[in-house]
Every structure is written in structure tokens, then in C-alpha cells.
Design an enzyme around this catalytic site. Structure first.
Site, PDB file in Angstrom:
ATOM      1  CB  CYS A 236      -3.832  -0.101 -14.703  1.00 16.61           C
ATOM      2  SG  CYS A 236      -4.907  -1.412 -14.102  1.00 16.61           S
TER       3      CYS A 236
ATOM      4  N   GLY B 106      -4.070  -6.086 -14.472  1.00 14.08           N
ATOM      5  CA  GLY B 106      -3.724  -5.679 -13.107  1.00 14.08           C
ATOM      6  C   GLY B 106      -2.580  -6.570 -12.670  1.00 14.08           C
TER       7      GLY B 106
ATOM      8  NE  ARG C 160      -4.964   0.962  -7.140  1.00 24.14           N
ATOM      9  CZ  ARG C 160      -3.755   1.097  -7.688  1.00 24.14           C
ATOM     10  NH1 ARG C 160      -3.267   2.295  -7.938  1.00 24.14           N
ATOM     11  NH2 ARG C 160      -3.021   0.028  -7.977  1.00 24.14           N
TER      12      ARG C 160
ATOM     13  CG  ASN D 255       0.163  -3.997  -8.737  1.00 24.18           C
ATOM     14  OD1 ASN D 255       1.229  -3.948  -9.322  1.00 24.18           O
ATOM     15  ND2 ASN D 255      -0.575  -2.931  -8.496  1.00 24.18           N
ATOM     16  CG  ASP D 256      -4.570  -8.228  -7.153  1.00 19.18           C
ATOM     17  OD1 ASP D 256      -4.219  -8.763  -6.087  1.00 19.18           O
ATOM     18  OD2 ASP D 256      -5.276  -7.212  -7.198  1.00 19.18           O
TER      19      ASP D 256
ATOM     20  CG  HIS E  43      -1.776   1.180   1.354  1.00 15.05           C
ATOM     21  ND1 HIS E  43      -1.410   2.273   2.108  1.00 15.05           N
ATOM     22  CD2 HIS E  43      -2.960   1.495   0.779  1.00 15.05           C
ATOM     23  CE1 HIS E  43      -2.349   3.193   2.012  1.00 15.05           C
ATOM     24  NE2 HIS E  43      -3.296   2.743   1.215  1.00 15.05           N
TER      25      HIS E  43
HETATM   26  C1  PEP Z   1      -3.336  -4.583  -9.884  1.00 13.30           C
HETATM   27  O1  PEP Z   1      -3.686  -5.547  -9.204  1.00 13.30           O
HETATM   28  O2  PEP Z   1      -2.362  -4.588 -10.658  1.00 13.30           O
HETATM   29  C2  PEP Z   1      -4.062  -3.306  -9.780  1.00 13.30           C
HETATM   30  C3  PEP Z   1      -3.783  -2.285 -10.562  1.00 13.30           C
HETATM   31  O3  PEP Z   1      -5.019  -3.222  -8.802  1.00 13.30           O
HETATM   32  P1  PEP Z   1      -4.672  -2.939  -7.244  1.00 13.30           P
HETATM   33  O4  PEP Z   1      -3.201  -2.657  -7.159  1.00 13.30           O
HETATM   34  O5  PEP Z   1      -5.503  -1.775  -6.840  1.00 13.30           O
HETATM   35  O6  PEP Z   1      -5.083  -4.230  -6.617  1.00 13.30           O
HETATM   36 MG    MG Z   2      -5.669  -5.510  -8.312  1.00 18.03          MG
END
Ligand code: PEP
Ligand code: MG
Length: 599
Positions: free
Chosen positions: A554, A488, A271, A490-491, A163
Site C-alpha cells: 500500500c 508499507g 488512513r 514508503n517507510d 505529504h
Molecule cells: C508506507 O509507509 O508505505 C505507508 C503506506 O504508510 P504511510 O505512507 O502512511 O506512512
Molecule cells: Mg508508513
């Protein structure tokens, strides 16, 4: 020299010009003059600072020596990055004492007095005009107001997609995370690094570019993009060469304006949940979560509608003529409520003190107990894989219905004011097309109703994030419903490797990289063999179903040059990153196009 030996001077100028033209680069020459005779001893391409690299590349194109493509290749993304962020004065840095080091999560140099909680940072910044560094083991969404008031952030836990890292990058706040040798005592409010013990109000310097934190104050040098006409020229050439567009992740109109000034061609991720944490809104959000039935949730959502509409109105206004992707609510609901421990402590304090003092006001007690029951009911062992994203929309559709109404009302109002809004509504965390088949038609209905009410049509789309491996594998089906994809990553990285994005960097990733098990941190640089192949598959399958499918990214990788190159290779249309990374991404996109021409 010209005054004392004009002929030799002219000869020297002729030779250096010839050398520069021959090598088509700035030369570092050694020469001597003996008894009036010029001797050239050596020549080589000259070393240069980041600023000079940009100026030399642009001037050489203007002199017809090199092409625009060569100019774009002669400047590195690291140089652009360094140019755009405040830096510590190198001379001062040599004398500074390193306190700790961690992941270089958000670049730039910052100095400030340390504080350990968001409210104190805000108070010290607003009321006492102090420069603050926020120091915490990790941050949560309700720390964001402190993070925005801080000059810099230091955490002892978390990695590149924690975060703290994501928020800091988005707002351009220098940040070091996962500084695991730093011991932060939140009760005593001390930061201990080896033999140095710092307390509230002590000064430190944080370098988010290198991931180091130093004791005391170090002099900072701050650049300004407006004062760099050559950089703007170079990036305009980069845009002409690149196949990928560069968009920005921005949650507020202020960030959207900044993104445009850095050359972003759209917003790739807004977001929306960050907007729910503002002081006036959080109690309404909590009331919505605590409602027993749909009618209660709808009533709370009605109160949130005008806040959301005005958020979106401002973003569409700043991005008139450009696409704006707004992501519907994603995080698990417990993030909007206090923790169970915090609530239990408050309840216990009230109860115990009322036994000793009959005047203690207990009116807050029922509400605290209801909230504790809700927090306990919402508890999940693994919330990142729990009731969030599209699952939450299916379970509690009231919030996303309100959000779609707010998006479309704001877009229609913009259109009626003569502006040119392009909303793209994004559904997060899809794992199966059936989720989209269930929820998207209900949301499309709202979009149509709003346009009919307002008597105006806007150009809009519904799409989804691809951030679960199953979604990538079944992308062909998903594209039957989704009109665009955004990775996404990151996930997608978290779920493909099975590494927690919040903990892995702190616990074992560094060791994996040290031992050569991984060549680099996959949360910073896209893993091409695994995550990257899933993305390639998703694009190919998606476009079999929908040939004009627009695809972006993203996740945090959208601002990383090596990941941008991969996005170019697999056929993305754009990458989206924090506004401050947009110039670097523009250069990286052009370099990727030069090195890997699309057929
Ligand atoms: C991701 O998961 O890449 C994403 C952009 O969403 P968040 O980071 O808000 O989970
Ligand atoms: Mg995500």
C-alpha cells in the site's frame, strides 16, 4: 478515390488489408498512382495516439487478428496514464514559459491563481469560485482542506512520498513537489522563479505529469473514462489475465466509490488519521492528547467514536462485498497540535499586549500554555522513528480501542442492513511480534464484544504493515499473530536505505541519480535488490508460518508499473494505489503476468 478510380481503390483496399493481416498491426503506408496504376512504396507499423492505441488493440482482438494478451501488451501504462488525466493543449504548451520544475508527484494539468495558505485557498475557491493553485514550501496534515480545494499544488521542498505528493495522488490533484529553484516567501506571499516574481492571485499552470510549472494560463483538455468503452474492455481482459488484484488507497466514501468505478477490487489502505483533522474533531483530538490520564483520554475518545463509526459506515457501504483494510492511527501526536513556535508567538503577543491594554482577554492563556507544555513534552528529534504506529497504540491504547470499536460497530450495522462488509484491521509500523502479541488480543476482544452486543457476526481479520526492515526479516514470527501483511514501502524504503522520505529527494537523491550512484529514485520505483529482497523474504517466511497469508502493498509503489511487476514476481496477492492510478495498475498487473508466468 472510390468515385474516381474504383478498380484501383478496391485493389488498394485489398493490399492494405493483406498488409494489416500479415503484420497484425495498423499500417502506415505510402503509395502512388501513376497512369491508373497503383504502386505501393513503403509500409511500417503506424504511430498512434494513446486513444487510438487502445481502440486499435481492442478492434484487432474483435477481428480475430491478435489475442487478448497481445492487445494488453500493445498499450503502454504511460498511454493509459496520459489518457486519464487532463493535459495541456500541446500547441498552447509550445508557447508557454517554464517557471520551474520538480518531481512529477501527481499527474494531470491544472491552472489557477496562486495562494500560499490552505484557508485562503478554501476561501477563494468556495466564496469567490476561483481556480486556485496552492503554493507552499511543503504541506502538513492541517493543509489538507486547502489541497482538496485547489486545482493543483506546487511545493519547493519534498519528494515523491512527501505529504503533498501522497495526498495529491490520493485525491487526483495535479502536483509538482521539490521545485527547488522556486523561492517561496511566505511572509511577502511571493513566488520567485528566476526573474519572474508572482504574487497572490497571479495565474500559473502546473503539469503534474511532467513536473513543470508555467507562467499564466494554458488551455487544458480533459478526458472521461465513461466515454472510453474500448478502454473498459481492455482493462476487463487485463483483469482476466493478471494474477494480482488491484485495490485502492481511499480514506473517504467518495474516494472508495471512485476507486470502484475505476475497477478496484478492495480498499488496501484507509488512513484513519486524516479523519481527525476535520474542524469539529480536531479540538476533541487535542483534548485527548492533552488529557493527563487514561480516563480523560477515554472520555475524549468516546466523543470521537460516532464520527469514526459514520466514516467507516460509508466506506463499508460503498465497498459492500469487497475487503476494506482500515489502518489504525499511525502518525506522531504532535502532528495534531500547533507548532511550538506558533504557540509561543500567540502567548507572547497576548502577554505583551496585556501590559499596554488592561482590557485584553487573557482567558485563552492557560490553555495555550498547557498546549505548549504538551508540544514540548512530545517533541522528538526524529519523529518518523519515534512514538508512532503500534508504539503509540501500546503507549495510549484508548484511541485504537475506540477505532476498533467504531470499525466493528459500522461493519455490524452494515451487515444488519443486508450489506456484505469485510473489515481488515491493520496495525502499522510493527518491528517485533511482541508488539502484536501485546496489543492485538486486546483489540480482538473488542471486536468479539461488539459482535456479541450487536448479535451479528462479520468476517474480519487483523493484520500488520511490514514497513520496518526488522519486521520483514522476522516475518515468520510476525505471521504467527498477523493474519495478513501489507508492505508499507514508503517507510520500508526510508528505513532500508536510511534516507528520509521527506528530505532526500530535495537534498541528494537527484544528484545520486545524475551521478549514477542510484539508477532511479527508490521512492518512486521499488528498489528490487534491497527493499524488494526484504519483501520476497517476508512473503516466503510469512507463508511458511501461515500458508494462506494474504499479502499486499500500500506504499506509493503500488501504482508504479515496475514495482507492480516485482510484486507479481514475489507472489503478492494484490497491489493498492490511489484511485486514479487503478487503471494503470490493472494494465501493469496483466503485463507482469504475461512477461513472468507464475509456475
Ligand atoms: C508506507 O509507509 O508505505 C505507508 C503506506 O504508510 P504511510 O505512507 O502512511 O506512512
Ligand atoms: Mg508508513
Amino acid at each position: 478515390m472510390k468515385n474516381v478510380m474504383e478498380a484501383v481503390y478496391n485493389q488498394f483496399m485489398d493490399i492494405t488489408k493483406k498488409l494489416e493481416n500479415h503484420y497484425r498491426d495498423m499500417q502506415d503506408v505510402e503509395f502512388t498512382i501513376e497512369h491508373g496504376k497503383l504502386w505501393m512504396l513503403q509500409t511500417r507499423n503506424g504511430k498512434r495516439t494513446a486513444d487510438s492505441a487502445v481502440k486499435i488493440a481492442v478492434q484487432m482482438v474483435n477481428e480475430g487478428l491478435i489475442s487478448k494478451e497481445e492487445a494488453v501488451k500493445r498499450v503502454t501504462t504511460k498511454q493509459i496514464d496520459a489518457l486519464l488525466h487532463p493535459q495541456f493543449d500541446p500547441a498552447a504548451l509550445k508557447k508557454a514559459k517554464v517557471l520551474t520544475s520538480g518531481v512529477n508527484a501527481s499527474p494531470g494539468a491544472a491552472i489557477g491563481q496562486i495562494y500560499f495558505d490552505a484557508d485562503t485557498v478554501v476561501e477563494m475557491h468556495n466564496e469567490h469560485k476561483q481556480d486556485c493553485i496552492m503554493v507552499r514550501p511543503f504541506t502538513k496534515p492541517d493543509d489538507v482542506h486547502g489541497m482538496l480545494s485547489a486545482n493543483g499544488i506546487l511545493t519547493s521542498e519534498g519528494g515523491a512520498t512527501s505529504h503533498a505528493a501522497v495526498v495529491a495522488r490520493q485525491f487526483g490533484v495535479p502536483c509538482v513537489v521539490g521545485a527547488s529553484t522556486a523561492v517561496i516567501d511566505m511572509e511577502k506571499k511571493t513566488l520567485t522563479c528566476g526573474d519572474v516574481v508572482l504574487k497572490e492571485g497571479d495565474w500559473i499552470s502546473v503539469d503534474g505529469t511532467t513536473g513543470k510549472a508555467y507562467e499564466g494560463k494554458i488551455a487544458v483538455v480533459t478526458p472521461n473514462i465513461e466515454d472510453m468503452p474500448e478502454l473498459n474492455t481492455l482493462l476487463t481482459w487485463a483483469d482476466e489475465i493478471a494474477d494480482l488484484q488491484v485495490w485502492a488507497n481511499a480514506d473517504y466514501p467518495r474516494d472508495a466509490r471512485r476507486a470502484r468505478s475505476f475497477g478496484a477490487k478492495g480498499i488496501g489502505l484507509c488512513r484513519t488519521e486524516h479523519m481527525f483533522f476535520e474542524t469539529e474533531r480536531l479540538p476533541i483530538v487535542q483534548r485527548m492528547i492533552l488529557s493527563k490520564d487514561s480516563a480523560g483520554r477515554e472520555a475524549a475518545c468516546d466523543e470521537l467514536l460516532h464520527f469514526q463509526r459514520s466514516d467507516f459506515d460509508g466506506i463499508f457501504e460503498s465497498m459492500s462485498g469487497f475487503p476494506v483494510i482500515i489502518r489504525l492511527m499511525d502518525p506522531p501526536l504532535h502532528e495534531f497540535l500547533p507548532s511550538a513556535d506558533e504557540l509561543k508567538e500567540k502567548i507572547l503577543t497576548l502577554k505583551v499586549s496585556s501590559e499596554y491594554d488592561k482590557n485584553v482577554d487573557l482567558s485563552e492563556l492557560p490553555e495555550l500554555e498547557t498546549m505548549l507544555a504538551a508540544v514540548e513534552a512530545l517533541h522528538e528529534s526524529n519523529p518518523m522513528m519515534g512514538l508512532r504506529g503500534v508504539r503509540l497504540s501500546i503507549h495510549f491504547p484508548e484511541v485504537v480501542k475506540m477505532q476498533v470499536r467504531a470499525i466493528m460497530e459500522a461493519a455490524c450495522d452494515n451487515k444488519l442492513r443486508g450489506l456484505d462488509p469485510h473489515p481488515e484491521i491493520m496495525i502499522p509500523l510493527t518491528g517485533t511480534v511482541n508488539e502484536l502479541k501485546y496489543i492485538q488480543p486486546q483489540l480482538e476482544e473488542i471486536a468479539k464484544t461488539v459482535m456479541a452486543e450487536k448479535g451479528v457476526e462479520v468476517d474480519y481479520m487483523f493484520g500488520t504493515m511490514i514497513e520496518i526492515p526488522r519486521a520483514a526479516v522476522t516475518a515468520g514470527e510476525i505471521a504467527e499473530v498477523a493474519q495478513f501483511f501489507s508492505f508499507g514501502t514508503n517507510d520500508l524504503t526510508q528505513m532500508t536505505f536510511g534516507y528520509s522520505r521527506d528530505d532526500a529527494e530535495r537534498s541528494f537523491l537527484a544528484e545520486y541519480v545524475d551521478k549514477g550512484i542510484l539508477t532511479e529514485n527508490p521512492f518512486q520505483h521499488l528498489d528490487r535488490k534491497g527493499v524488494g529482497e526484504l519483501m520476497r523474504h517476508a512473503i516466503a517466511e510469512g507463508r511458511k508460518t501461515r500458508p494462506d497469508l494474504k499479502v499486499g502493498i500500500c506504499g506509493e509503489h503500488g501504482g508504479d508499473p515496475s514495482s507492480i511487476e516485482w510484486c507479481h514476481v514475489i507472489g503478492n496477492n494484490y497491489v493498492s494505489c490511489s484511485p486514479f492510478r487503478v487503471p494503470v495498475a490493472r494494465l501493469a498487473a496483466a503485463q507482469a503476468a504475461i512477461d513472468n508466468p507464475r509456475k
